[in-house]
Design an enzyme around this catalytic site. Structure first.
Site, PDB file in Angstrom:
ATOM      1  N   GLU A 182       0.713  -1.194   0.148  1.00  0.00           N
ATOM      2  CA  GLU A 182       0.055  -0.078  -0.063  1.00  0.00           C
ATOM      3  C   GLU A 182       0.836   1.334  -0.056  1.00  0.00           C
ATOM      4  OE1 GLU A 182      -3.053  -0.336   2.791  1.00  0.00           O
ATOM      5  OE2 GLU A 182      -3.564  -2.319   2.214  1.00  0.00           O
ATOM      6  N   PRO A 202       4.290   7.020   7.681  1.00  0.00           N
ATOM      7  CA  PRO A 202       3.483   7.130   8.879  1.00  0.00           C
ATOM      8  C   PRO A 202       2.118   6.610   8.772  1.00  0.00           C
ATOM      9  CG  PRO A 202       3.364   9.288   7.725  1.00  0.00           C
ATOM     10  CD  PRO A 202       4.377   8.564   7.044  1.00  0.00           C
ATOM     11  N   ASN A 203       1.515   6.223   7.412  1.00  0.00           N
ATOM     12  CA  ASN A 203       0.296   5.811   7.120  1.00  0.00           C
ATOM     13  C   ASN A 203      -0.001   4.490   7.265  1.00  0.00           C
ATOM     14  OD1 ASN A 203      -1.165   8.289   6.906  1.00  0.00           O
ATOM     15  ND2 ASN A 203      -0.377   8.657   4.913  1.00  0.00           N
ATOM     16  N   HIS A 406     -17.468 -11.166   5.524  1.00  0.00           N
ATOM     17  CA  HIS A 406     -16.247 -10.646   5.981  1.00  0.00           C
ATOM     18  C   HIS A 406     -15.502 -11.296   6.934  1.00  0.00           C
ATOM     19  CE1 HIS A 406     -13.705  -6.862   7.302  1.00  0.00           C
ATOM     20  NE2 HIS A 406     -13.364  -7.129   6.360  1.00  0.00           N
ATOM     21  N   HIS A 407     -14.141 -11.511   6.733  1.00  0.00           N
ATOM     22  CA  HIS A 407     -13.319 -12.099   7.685  1.00  0.00           C
ATOM     23  C   HIS A 407     -12.100 -11.032   7.917  1.00  0.00           C
ATOM     24  CE1 HIS A 407     -15.193 -16.283   6.653  1.00  0.00           C
ATOM     25  NE2 HIS A 407     -15.900 -15.475   7.371  1.00  0.00           N
ATOM     26  N   GLU A 477      -4.978  -6.734   2.032  1.00  0.00           N
ATOM     27  CA  GLU A 477      -3.513  -6.997   2.743  1.00  0.00           C
ATOM     28  C   GLU A 477      -3.212  -8.372   2.092  1.00  0.00           C
ATOM     29  OE1 GLU A 477      -5.870  -6.296   5.094  1.00  0.00           O
ATOM     30  OE2 GLU A 477      -6.004  -4.293   4.504  1.00  0.00           O
ATOM     31  N   GLU A 495      -6.632  -6.590  -3.044  1.00  0.00           N
ATOM     32  CA  GLU A 495      -6.445  -5.344  -2.905  1.00  0.00           C
ATOM     33  C   GLU A 495      -4.806  -5.171  -3.160  1.00  0.00           C
ATOM     34  OE1 GLU A 495      -7.040  -2.005   0.675  1.00  0.00           O
ATOM     35  OE2 GLU A 495      -5.893  -3.681   1.457  1.00  0.00           O
ATOM     36  N   GLU A 501      -9.517   3.568   0.087  1.00  0.00           N
ATOM     37  CA  GLU A 501      -9.827   3.910   1.502  1.00  0.00           C
ATOM     38  C   GLU A 501      -8.833   5.047   2.073  1.00  0.00           C
ATOM     39  OE1 GLU A 501      -9.173  -0.191   2.977  1.00  0.00           O
ATOM     40  OE2 GLU A 501      -7.131   0.274   3.595  1.00  0.00           O
TER      41      GLU A 501
HETATM   42  C1  NOJ Z   1      -8.366  -2.726   5.833  1.00  0.00           C
HETATM   43  C2  NOJ Z   1      -9.250  -3.087   4.342  1.00  0.00           C
HETATM   44  O1  NOJ Z   1      -8.454  -2.793   3.115  1.00  0.00           O
HETATM   45  C3  NOJ Z   1     -10.625  -2.456   4.229  1.00  0.00           C
HETATM   46  O2  NOJ Z   1     -11.166  -2.670   3.251  1.00  0.00           O
HETATM   47  C4  NOJ Z   1     -11.326  -2.733   5.602  1.00  0.00           C
HETATM   48  O3  NOJ Z   1     -12.447  -2.131   5.590  1.00  0.00           O
HETATM   49  C5  NOJ Z   1     -10.555  -2.817   6.980  1.00  0.00           C
HETATM   50  N1  NOJ Z   1      -8.995  -3.296   6.708  1.00  0.00           N
HETATM   51  C6  NOJ Z   1     -11.276  -3.674   7.780  1.00  0.00           C
HETATM   52  O4  NOJ Z   1     -11.286  -5.083   7.800  1.00  0.00           O
HETATM   53 CA    CA Z   2      -6.095  -2.247   2.959  1.00  0.00          CA
END
Ligand code: NOJ
Ligand code: CA
Length: 697
Positions: A182, A202-203, A406-407, A477, A495, A501
């Site tokens: 990222e 930092p992000n 979602h996990h 991730e 991703e 985001e």
């Molecule tokens: C990072 C993910 O990229 C994002 O889409 C998700 O909302 C958050 N983690 C929480 O799982």
């Molecule tokens: Ca992410």
């Protein structure tokens, strides 16, 4: 065109020129191989110390100077010098295969292959094979280790695969991070790559950049206008590869992501082979995107996934990133309530959106970030009390909408592995076929990294287990894509980049306008991208004063054509779509394609793509630009000849500008045909999106 492809498909064939199997060449003899069209050429030889060396030419230009190959082991002498060529074999394959879902339906796999069997002249007389595959649009090579007498397994301390460049190429690169992809891409000459500068960015929740190295894909341009991209294909039970950079001698070397828990890079039982080390080559940047090299270097599908259908989705997601609601219950602002879920299902059903993602539905979110011991925190079957999972699933089913599970593992993969069977079984019971997984945080156990062998095994385990329950995976991730979706077609998206985001919370101003003019030529060469486009409320009012999306609205629409994913989010709050005329494009745009073309592009400046919907004559076009406004003249010659199309053009509106007036757009309805040229004035940070539907004749 369609008929032509069908014709090719029916007559697709496998051509095996019975390999000219040769005996050992004499010392320093060069073994030469060319791609089928002869554009690409590779020489293999051994140098003065009998080390294996290769060099690559594209057209007349040498693009890779003589580069060495070898390995360093823990309990074995290095594998680097004193080799003799025992035999070499060449053959040619030409075949066609079909993608179950993808950027196009039919893929041609046409290459010439060279297998060189090498043996140590003295000592242990260990042997291995180097296999090269040359395509007209690039090459791959890998090491194949057979069974060695008396040796059960190898502990790999280093893979020393070199890539010596023939010039100070212009590079689009990001730091070689063992934990995350990222990062923004940087555009510098090779000699100015300095990954360590980004060591303490930092992000990022987790980041580890131990060397001056780059992540792959890394893309380059030579002075004579050749585009190159380095990556890998078919990464299995092996660490991800970063490329260590030696700026002064224009050299890169494989730097595998290691395990600091075990103090090695990898451990493998013999026999095994490495992933393919790949190099894409093209004279047009768009040809990098159109190439299917990475997929072709993967094995055919091991199973079918008729239960997975590409789709768009909305979700309870952006509202958490904006701070409108939260994942956890304790905050008192819980987003994933039964009511909110049903509201999203109603919206999806009313607007031809196939799926709804619901994050924050399960217990554990009170302890997911900033906690050191995340083991056992998340539970993947127990909903919060204000979320009636069964009721929501039944409601979605009645409305013809698919839920996306979602996990979030919070990088405690052992906790996830312990629950995989029950979690996926629950999904099967509820008829849910897609899960978005997440790996935020430092990996537990410490000393392991997201891109190391231990995690590569974990991601594969999840994929295979999920397949058994008819579940497809969209990983965040993740480990990078290396084309394994061809063999394991339930790995539908990931991703693995600075996604949308970041615009909601990054403290560095968010993704710059040029971000998505680089992504298609770097990250996207690896595979589908869950970027989550479609933000209409670009200034994020009233939720975020300090953050914003640095593009126009038309640019956001164009991303549905440019950024490929078979699960494509309409990411904004659904209330921002209600009654919005531009939402029509998101409703209309396809997610599965018959063919895809890059019409015009320059990396980091602009890109214009057109894609034809699968099983349909509908076309969609998208173009975006960086922070510079520009006008594109786009010949529509990709449309079927003699057909008139109802075209709906979503343009940047009066005064549109990514900073000053991002929301300005206008919609134009035209009748267009293959003979027309569309003139598109793109605002700074702007874009254009067009849907083409054949007129009823
Ligand atoms: C990072 C993910 O990229 C994002 O889409 C998700 O909302 C958050 N983690 C929480 O799982
Ligand atoms: Ca992410």
């Amino acid at each position: 065109m369609k008929r032509h492809i069908q014709f090719l498909l029916i007559f697709s064939f496998l051509l095996l020129l019975a390999g000219a199997c040769r005996k050992a060449p004499s010392a320093r003899e060069v073994i030469h191989i060319e791609s089928p069209g002869k554009e690409l050429k590779l020489d293999f030889f051994t140098d003065n110390s009998a080390r294996p060396v290769y060099l690559v030419r594209f057209g007349g230009d040498t693009v890779i100077r003589p580069s060495r190959l070898g390995f360093l082991f823990r309990d074995q002498p290095p594998l680097s010098a004193s080799f003799v060529v025992e035999s070499s074999e060449q053959n040619e394959v030409d075949e066609y295969w079909e993608m179950p879902w993808g950027e196009q339906r039919v893929v041609r796999n046409h290459y010439r292959e060279l297998a060189v069997k090498l043996r140590e002249a003295g000592g242990e007389k260990r042997h291995f094979t180097l296999r090269f595959r040359l395509y007209d649009d690039g090459l791959g090579f890998r090491y194949e280790f057979p069974q060695w007498p008396g040796i059960d397994s190898l502990v790999i301390m280093d893979e020393n695969t070199e890539f010596r460049l023939a010039g100070n190429y212009r590079c689009w690169w990001q730091p070689g991070d063992w934990d995350i992809y990222e990062h923004l891409y940087h555009d510098t000459p090779f000699r100015e790559i300095d990954a360590l500068k980004y060591r303490h960015h930092p992000n990022l929740a987790q980041t580890y950049i131990p060397f001056n190295a780059v992540n792959t894909p890394v893309t380059m341009k030579t002075e004579s206008g050749i585009y190159l991209s380095f990556h890998e294909a078919a990464l299995s039970d092996y660490p991800g590869m970063t490329l260590r950079v030696y700026p002064d001698d224009l050299r890169m070397k494989s730097e595998l992501v290691g395990s600091e828990r075990y103090g090695w890079k990898a451990s493998r039982k013999l026999p095994f082979h490495t992933p393919w080390r790949t190099l894409q080559l093209a004279r047009r940047p768009g040809a990098l995107i159109e190439s299917k090299l990475i997929l072709n270097l993967n094995e055919p599908a091991k199973y079918e996934v008729p239960w997975f259908k590409p789709m768009k989705y909305v979700g309870i997601w952006w509202e958490m990133h904006l701070g409108k609601s939260s994942w956890d219950l304790a905050s008192g602002r819980h987003g994933a309530t039964t009511r909110n879920a049903m509201r999203h299902i109603d919206f999806a059903a009313a607007h031809h959106i196939g799926g709804v993602l619901i994050e924050g539905w399960n217990t554990g979110w009170e302890h997911w970030i900033g906690f050191d011991d995340r083991e056992g925190v998340f539970d993947f079957v127990t909903p919060y009390p204000d979320y009636d999972l069964k009721k929501v699933a039944a409601y979605a089913h009645r409305k013809g909408v698919q839920l996306i599970m979602h996990h979030e593992t919070s990088s405690a993969p052992r906790t996830y592995e312990a629950q995989m069977d029950t979690a996926y079984a629950l999904m099967r019971e509820l008829g849910i076929h897609v899960v978005k997984t997440g790996y935020v945080g430092k990996i537990i156990p410490r000393g392991e990294y997201h891109h190391g062998q231990w995690m590569v095994r974990h991601y594969r385990k999840a994929l295979l287990k999920a397949a058994g329950y008819e579940v497809a995976i969209d990983a965040h991730e993740p480990i990078k894509a290396t084309g394994i979706r061809r063999s394991y077609p339930n790995f539908v998206s990931r991703e693995g980049l600075r996604g949308q985001e970041f615009n909601a919370w990054a403290g560095d101003g968010g993704n710059p306008p040029e971000h998505l003019t680089i992504i298609p030529f770097t990250r996207m060469l690896a595979g589908p991208v869950d970027f989550t486009p479609g933000i209409f409320n670009l200034k994020l009012t009233p939720w975020k004063k300090e953050n914003r999306v640095n593009t126009t609205l038309a640019h956001q629409l164009a991303l549905y054509v440019i950024i490929y994913s078979p699960v494509q989010m309409a990411a904004d709050l659904i209330e921002n779509y209600e009654g919005h005329p531009a939402f029509r494009f998101i409703e209309d745009v396809a997610t599965d394609w018959e063919e895809s073309r890059v019409l015009q592009a320059e990396i980091g400046d602009y890109i214009c793509m057109a894609r034809r919907e699968r099983n349909s004559e509908n076309w969609f076009l998208g173009a975006i630009t960086d922070e510079n406004q520009r006008t594109l003249k786009i010949p529509l010659s990709f449309l079927a000849p003699g057909v008139k199309y109802e075209a709906r053009v979503y343009r940047d509106g009066p005064g549109a500008h990514w900073d000053r007036k991002p929301g300005s757009y206008r919609i134009e309805e035209l009748v267009l045909s293959a003979k027309d040229t569309l003139e598109a004035a793109l605002a700074a940070g702007g874009g254009v999106a067009v849907s083409f539907f054949p007129q009823d004749q």
